[in-house]
Motif scaffolding. Structure first.
Motif, PDB file in Angstrom:
ATOM      1  N   GLU A   1      11.426   2.219  10.035  1.00 22.57           N
ATOM      2  CA  GLU A   1      11.136   3.092   8.904  1.00 22.57           C
ATOM      3  C   GLU A   1      10.834   2.271   7.662  1.00 22.57           C
ATOM      4  N   GLN A   2      11.652   1.238   7.437  1.00 19.60           N
ATOM      5  CA  GLN A   2      11.423   0.357   6.287  1.00 19.60           C
ATOM      6  C   GLN A   2      10.088  -0.375   6.422  1.00 19.60           C
ATOM      7  N   GLY A   3       9.693  -0.648   7.652  1.00 21.73           N
ATOM      8  CA  GLY A   3       8.434  -1.349   7.895  1.00 21.73           C
ATOM      9  C   GLY A   3       7.203  -0.465   7.791  1.00 21.73           C
ATOM     10  N   LYS A   4       7.386   0.856   7.642  1.00 26.08           N
ATOM     11  CA  LYS A   4       6.285   1.804   7.495  1.00 26.08           C
ATOM     12  C   LYS A   4       5.221   1.599   8.574  1.00 26.08           C
ATOM     13  N   LEU A   5       5.677   1.539   9.812  1.00 23.49           N
ATOM     14  CA  LEU A   5       4.743   1.293  10.917  1.00 23.49           C
ATOM     15  C   LEU A   5       3.682   2.378  11.000  1.00 23.49           C
ATOM     16  N   ASN A   6       4.071   3.626  10.803  1.00 26.47           N
ATOM     17  CA  ASN A   6       3.091   4.708  10.907  1.00 26.47           C
ATOM     18  C   ASN A   6       2.002   4.562   9.845  1.00 26.47           C
ATOM     19  N   TYR A   7       2.398   4.172   8.636  1.00 23.91           N
ATOM     20  CA  TYR A   7       1.397   4.006   7.588  1.00 23.91           C
ATOM     21  C   TYR A   7       0.371   2.948   7.974  1.00 23.91           C
ATOM     22  N   TRP A   8       0.844   1.798   8.414  1.00 24.40           N
ATOM     23  CA  TRP A   8      -0.077   0.715   8.749  1.00 24.40           C
ATOM     24  C   TRP A   8      -0.916   1.044   9.982  1.00 24.40           C
ATOM     25  N   LEU A   9      -0.305   1.668  10.967  1.00 23.19           N
ATOM     26  CA  LEU A   9      -1.059   2.038  12.166  1.00 23.19           C
ATOM     27  C   LEU A   9      -2.098   3.120  11.851  1.00 23.19           C
TER      28      LEU A   9
END
Length: 941
Positions: free
Chosen positions: A300-308
């Protein structure tokens, strides 16, 4: 079929046609009774005795085989067998050496015989919508070829021999999604650049094993440390945070080709949110991505969905590797399959520790495998271009002038035209340099290190004073902001205007109008730094428009909200500003019409609402701007919705709240379904009413309303208030039609690489007695038209024009469209400079009647040019390609009468909503960059 010699050609061919079920075959004969043209139904054999046949048309006849006897029709000039089911061509087709037009689009051809190269008189070869995977190199022998249509096939590469086609004027490659050579960036630049690439490839090529590796993720995830580990460098716990972009190289051994080295150009993107909008200009399609996240802090902290989501929208076909760092502190907890289901381009998930080196070798191995699978890996490239690119990369300067850049390319054997044209544009599109050759303020500075510019712009975006001023940048601050770079090197003051212009080019800022008319601007607004809270004085938007006004609305529903889209929109529409804007919204005004555009990131919606007497024109301007911005994100899922208007049917002010997909309404119109039932109230709602003015399918109704308005104006000349209102409404509708006209046809001329003005009117040079039969042969004065939407008007002194019947007939298909433009796309008050001038309007009507008469007169001509128009049609669009030969004829027409190509002072201008307009110097000013008052000497002294 064998014919009785005593039976005439007419009887023989008509009997053949009747035999195959065509009772009224269209035929054309010469004066001696010889058959020249036949529209043919399916036939198994062709009568050799009709070898004088010149035109054979078997379109949409379900032919599966082209008979070998076709080769005996040696006088054939036009062969049209489009929209059949042909899978191959016989070798005998090479015997048709007089053939000039060959139309085979819409079949199932997978290859062409080498004998196609024997058709040396061929001028048009139409092969769109087939299954061609390759072309024979012999196609390069078609020395007279002018048109080559290859759209919607399965081509992976064009033979370099196509570069020999020096007479080629049109080359269509649309929808060849597997095309690798020329690469997509070159193919997008058009025919001239494609041919340059193929010629250089034919002279000398080198196999290239290079790709771009983009490393993205939130700040503090260890992206820079990961790249150090991949290079075999020691871990540095005190490594500085990356600001902007850091570019480097990583060499890897090819996994299956011993002795072959893969070079990955690594781009390390700073994770700070302020950079997200600028980074998107460098997240390119043909690349490989690492999305890095900190396993200690979690996904969540890594914001994987945003980057993907960002990668999916910008580079939907690019492979992606998830890389969890800090695994020495905590093992990652990630359901990879769920991510894989949502993002199919994920190629793997790996775990590493930059500190201990654990997992680094596995990541290096995976990079080798994924890089080797990239489509362009191992493709041939012009050797000179590769050497020039490497020479430029090795230069230490951040930027050079155009002359130094050209000299670097010339040292590798690349001439100046290619360096500043095809190669320069290609390197720019790949993000390796920044080169804006079409911008006078920017064209002399070639940025060799794009990361230098992102850091330079970042100094403004991160400046505390600018942030506290809610995005207002005083130009007097620039010497302090741009005093020195991160290495302590002084910025030359003469670069300040260039940096400011680059920010405008990236849609990051715009200059605020000076208080004193004519004075230079002293401030810029950076929408990205506006407050989130709307202004306190923001008026409430009514659910229904005020009395006497109309309202039109569209809601964009996005699967993901890319960074920067609202700030880019505010920049592009600033000429309509009312100084009511906030981080995610803006209120705009144009010609008495109000608009509000607001982004809701939580709902992932962007709402566009316009109201006024005739809001469709302003709505179209803003909708086109939004569409242009969202088109940057190829993989973005967009749903456009328009509100139900059943309350009008029910006679109530209360709206039902139901929305319909815009695309569904358009499809209903195309299917002839002109109503839809509202699922809330069960009322039948008119589809044309919901699409009125916002889709071209309703333009005919708009034109009818213009006609009606024109009649009402003539009846209300003595009632000034009513007259003004009527003219305002007619003008807005006329401007809408004009914008649609210029958007469609100027773009088509650009595709045809026949860029010249295309709107004009004709005035008889000498007034003579009206004689309809002599209209074509008369001498005229041709006046080009400035396409200023609010008032198209003639420019220059005109050209003396007198042409043969054939030349007029070649242009005649265009005249029909042009007459419609003059009738319905010229605002009444704006064009004439007064509210209404009866004499001027009567003069315009007479001119339109003259052009209508010329067009009607030309329709009787049966010429070779007209046949060429028919033979060159290709299903790119309903009218566009059919009009191609006429537009090219117009281009040839104008280049003859205006050899210097001054075009009466008109210049093609790209507007912020993506339109292309030919404008005079006066009307071009509103689209030109303003000159800032920076308080520094232009020379830097």
């Amino acid at each position: 079929m064998t014919g009785n010699p005593k039976v005439s050609d007419r009887e023989r061919w008509e009997a053949l046609a009747a035999q195959h079920g065509v009772r009224n075959a269209r035929t054309m004969y010469d004066r001696e009774g010889k058959l020249l043209s036949l529209d043919l139904s399916p036939a198994s054999e062709i009568d050799p005795s009709s070898a004088h046949l010149q035109t054979l048309d078997g379109e949409v006849e379900q032919l599966t085989v082209m008979p070998r006897e076709i080769g005996q029709l040696t006088n054939l000039q036009t062969l049209n067998l489009s929209s059949n089911q042909l899978t191959q061509l016989p070798r005998e087709i090479g015997q048709l050496t007089n053939l000039q037009n060959l139309r085979l689009n819409g079949n199932q051809l997978s290859q062409l015989p080498p004998e196609i190269g024997q058709l040396t008189n061929l001028r048009a070869l139409i092969l769109g919508n087939n299954q061609l995977a390759q072309l024979p190199p012999e196609i390069g022998q078609l020395a007279n070829l002018q048109e080559l249509h290859l759209g919607n096939n399965q081509l992976s590469q064009l033979p370099p021999e196509i570069g020999q086609l020096t007479n080629l004027e049109s080359l269509y490659l649309y929808d060849n999604t597997t095309l690798l050579s020329p690469p997509p960036e070159i193919a997008a630049l058009g025919r001239h650049n494609i041919l340059e690439f193929l010629r250089e490839l034919r002279r000398d090529s080198v196999t290239r094993h290079e790709a771009k590796l983009l490393v993205v993720g939130e700040g503090g995830t260890g992206k820079s440390s990961l790249l150090r580990a991949l290079h075999g460098e020691d871990f540095d716990a005190d490594l500085d945070t990356t600001h902007g972009i850091e570019i480097g190289k990583l060499s890897l051994e090819h996994p299956s080709s011993a002795g072959t080295e893969i070079t990955l150009h690594t781009w390390d993107f700073g994770g700070q949110q302020i950079y997200h909008a600028t980074h998107q200009f460098f997240l390119t399609r043909r690349s490989m991505y690492l999305v890095v996240w900190n396993s200690r802090l979690g996904q969540e902290q890594g914001k994987l969905n945003y980057w993907l989501d960002t990668i999916k929208s910008l580079a939907p076909d690019a492979p992606i590797l998830l890389v969890a760092t800090h695994t020495d502190e905590r093992l990652p907890d990630l359901n990879y399959q769920l991510y894989k289901d949502a993002y199919p381009r994920l190629a793997g998930s790996l775990e590493v520790s930059n500190k201990t080196g654990s997992g680094i070798e596995s990541l290096r191995d995976e990079l080798r495998i994924q890089a080797s699978r990239l489509p362009l890996m191992g493709q041939p490239w012009p050797r000179k271009w590769v050497e020039a690119e490497r020479t430029i990369e090795q230069r230490l300067e951040h930027h050079v002038d155009a002359e130094a850049y050209t000299e670097s390319c010339h040292s590798c054997g690349v001439n100046a035209d290619i360096a500043r044209g095809t190669l320069g544009h290609y390197l720019h599109d790949l993000g390796k340099i920044l080169y804006f050759s079409d911008e006078p303020e920017l064209s002399n500075m070639i940025v060799l290190k794009p990361n230098w510019i992102t850091k330079t712009i970042g100094r403004v975006l991160e400046n505390e004073t600018v942030r506290k001023a809610n995005g207002i940048l005083s130009h007097s601050q620039l010497p302090q902001i741009w005093s020195a770079d991160e290495m302590g090197r002084r910025y030359d003051p003469h670069l300040y205007p260039v940096f400011l212009r680059l920010m405008e080019k990236f849609d990051l800022s715009y200059q605020i109008e000076a208080d004193v008319p004519g004075a230079s601007s002293t401030h810029s607004l950076i929408p990205q730094l506006l407050p989130y809270q709307p202004p306190a004085d923001l008026p409430l938007w009514p659910e229904n428009p005020p009395d006497g006004q109309r309202q039109v609305e569209m809601v964009y529903r996005l699967n993901f909200v890319p960074a920067g889209i609202m700030s880019w929109f505010i920049v592009r529409t600033h000429r309509y500003t009312k100084d009511l804007h906030w981080r995610e919204g803006v209120v705009l005004e144009y010609e008495g019409h109000q608009a509000r555009v607001e982004l809701n990131p939580m709902l992932r919606t962007e709402r566009l609402v316009v109201h006024g007497p005739a809001p469709y024109n302003f709505f179209t301007i803003l909708k086109s701007t939004i569409d242009l911005i969202l088109a940057r994100f190829e993989g973005l899922e967009i749903g456009r919705e328009v509100p139900c208007i059943c309350h009008r049917v029910r006679g109530t002010d209360k709206v039902c709240g139901r929305y319909y997909l815009y695309e569904d309404l358009v499809r209903r119109m195309e299917a002839g379904k002109h109503s839809v039932e509202c699922p809330e109230t069960f009322a039948e709602v008119s589809v044309p009413d919901m699409l009125y003015g916002i889709h071209m399918s309703t333009n005919e109704q708009v034109i009818l309303d213009i006609r009606d308005g024109q009649r009402q104006i003539e009846a209300k000349l003595d009632d000034l208030p009513v007259l003004r209102t009527l003219i305002e409404e007619v003008n807005q509708r006329s401007e809408l039609i004009g914008r649609d006209f210029t958007r469609l046809w100027n773009l088509e001329m650009k595709k045809l690489e026949a860029q010249c003005p295309n709107t004009f009117f004709l005035v008889p040079r000498k007034v003579r007695r009206w004689n309809p039969t002599k209209l074509v042969s008369r001498e005229y004065r041709m006046y080009l038209i400035c396409q200023h939407p609010q008032g198209p008007h003639r420019v220059g002194n005109g050209y003396r024009v007198r042409q043969a019947d054939k030349r007029w007939a070649a242009v005649s298909p265009w005249l029909n469209h042009l007459v419609r433009f003059l009738k319905f796309a010229v605002p009444m008050g704006g064009a004439l400079g007064v509210i209404y001038d009866e004499a001027a309007m009567e003069e315009m009507k007479n001119n339109i009647r003259l052009m209508e008469a010329i067009t009607k007169n030309l329709s009787t001509f049966k010429t070779e040019s007209a046949s060429s128009v028919m033979a060159s049609q290709d299903p790119v669009g309903p009218d566009q390609v059919a009009m191609g030969p006429a537009l090219r004829a117009l281009y040839g027409f104008l280049t003859e009468v205006d050899k210097p190509r001054n075009w009466g002072g008109l210049t093609d201008t790209v507007t912020p909503d993506g339109n292309i307009l030919w404008l005079c110097a006066e009307h071009r000013k509103q689209y030109e960059p303003k000159v800032p008052n920076l308080g520094v000497s232009p020379s830097g002294a």
